[in-house]
Design an enzyme around this catalytic site. Sequence first.
Site, PDB file in Angstrom:
ATOM      1  N   CYS A 153       0.825  -1.213   0.000  1.00  9.70           N
ATOM      2  CA  CYS A 153       0.000   0.000   0.000  1.00  9.70           C
ATOM      3  C   CYS A 153       0.855   1.256   0.000  1.00  9.70           C
ATOM      4  O   CYS A 153       0.619   2.182  -0.777  1.00  9.70           O
ATOM      5  CB  CYS A 153      -0.946   0.021   1.201  1.00  9.70           C
ATOM      6  SG  CYS A 153      -2.304  -1.135   1.014  1.00  9.70           S
ATOM      7  N   HIS A 177      -6.646   4.019   3.956  1.00  8.93           N
ATOM      8  CA  HIS A 177      -6.700   2.655   4.485  1.00  8.93           C
ATOM      9  C   HIS A 177      -8.042   2.445   5.171  1.00  8.93           C
ATOM     10  O   HIS A 177      -8.553   3.350   5.835  1.00  8.93           O
ATOM     11  CB  HIS A 177      -5.586   2.442   5.525  1.00  8.93           C
ATOM     12  CG  HIS A 177      -4.363   1.767   4.977  1.00  8.93           C
ATOM     13  ND1 HIS A 177      -3.094   2.297   5.103  1.00  8.93           N
ATOM     14  CD2 HIS A 177      -4.207   0.580   4.323  1.00  8.93           C
ATOM     15  CE1 HIS A 177      -2.216   1.468   4.552  1.00  8.93           C
ATOM     16  NE2 HIS A 177      -2.865   0.422   4.066  1.00  8.93           N
TER      17      HIS A 177
HETATM   18  N1  PCA Z   1      -3.316  -3.623   2.237  1.00  7.58           N
HETATM   19  C1  PCA Z   1      -1.905  -3.900   2.231  1.00  7.58           C
HETATM   20  C2  PCA Z   1      -1.573  -4.241   0.801  1.00  7.58           C
HETATM   21  C3  PCA Z   1      -2.865  -4.463   0.121  1.00  7.58           C
HETATM   22  C4  PCA Z   1      -3.875  -3.974   1.053  1.00  7.58           C
HETATM   23  O1  PCA Z   1      -5.100  -3.886   0.833  1.00  7.58           O
HETATM   24  C5  PCA Z   1      -1.087  -2.748   2.816  1.00  7.58           C
HETATM   25  O2  PCA Z   1      -1.596  -2.019   3.668  1.00  7.58           O
HETATM   26  O3  PCA Z   1       0.070  -2.582   2.426  1.00  7.58           O
END
Ligand code: PCA
Length: 225
Positions: A153, A177
């Site tokens: 991410c 997020h």
């Molecule tokens: N969360 C992970 C990678 C893909 C996702 O949805 C992250 O926070 O890195």
Amino acid sequence: MKRTSKKKTALPTALITGFAPFAGEAINPSLEIARALDGETIAGHRIVGAELPTEFARSLRALDALIAKHRPSLVLALGQAGGRSEISLERVAINLVDARIADNAGAQPVDAPVVENAPNAYFSTLPLKAMLTRLHDAGIPAALSHSAGTFVCNQVFFGLVHRLATQYPRTRGGFVHVPYLPQQAARFANAPSMALETMIEAVRLGLETALTTRDDLHFAAGTTH
Ligand code: PCA
């Protein structure tokens, strides 16, 4: 003779991306949100919702192809942050990969830059405090976050803002997020979660705010630790 030229004035687009499920999960809320909003019109923009692979090697290539194809005026990348209880409006992208787990292709890079010879960090270019206010006004738990981690991410967040800064200066972009869905959290003790409809509404409201706000608000929303 009939006029056949019915050229519609195309709406500008906003791109939302979600990630493929990872870490043994069968679902990723970020992808469900992107799928749900695909095709909607928000603040005069056609929303394109698309999937990114949860893979270091392929995620940014996929993002590049989407940006080149849709030429969005705004890009909002979404990801799952299991364990967080609120919608996290990410403020800082860092030029560092340090994978605690392997990605979906089995890669686990450690202590590598996302982009060689690029700045150490970028800030989101979205009006995060205006977005935060909108979410709180709607009764949705949300907070600014000052770390998007060091996994895929953050890589996509950094790669996105770096590309916008160097290739697409008129496009704004950022990262959000989201918590686990209830059915994911049910498998762990004490894990927080949020209903999908609430997360979809949060992203819809956040996008609408971002697309209609030029100058961000200014009030304290930092953290002491
Ligand atoms: N969360 C992970 C990678 C893909 C996702 O949805 C992250 O926070 O890195």
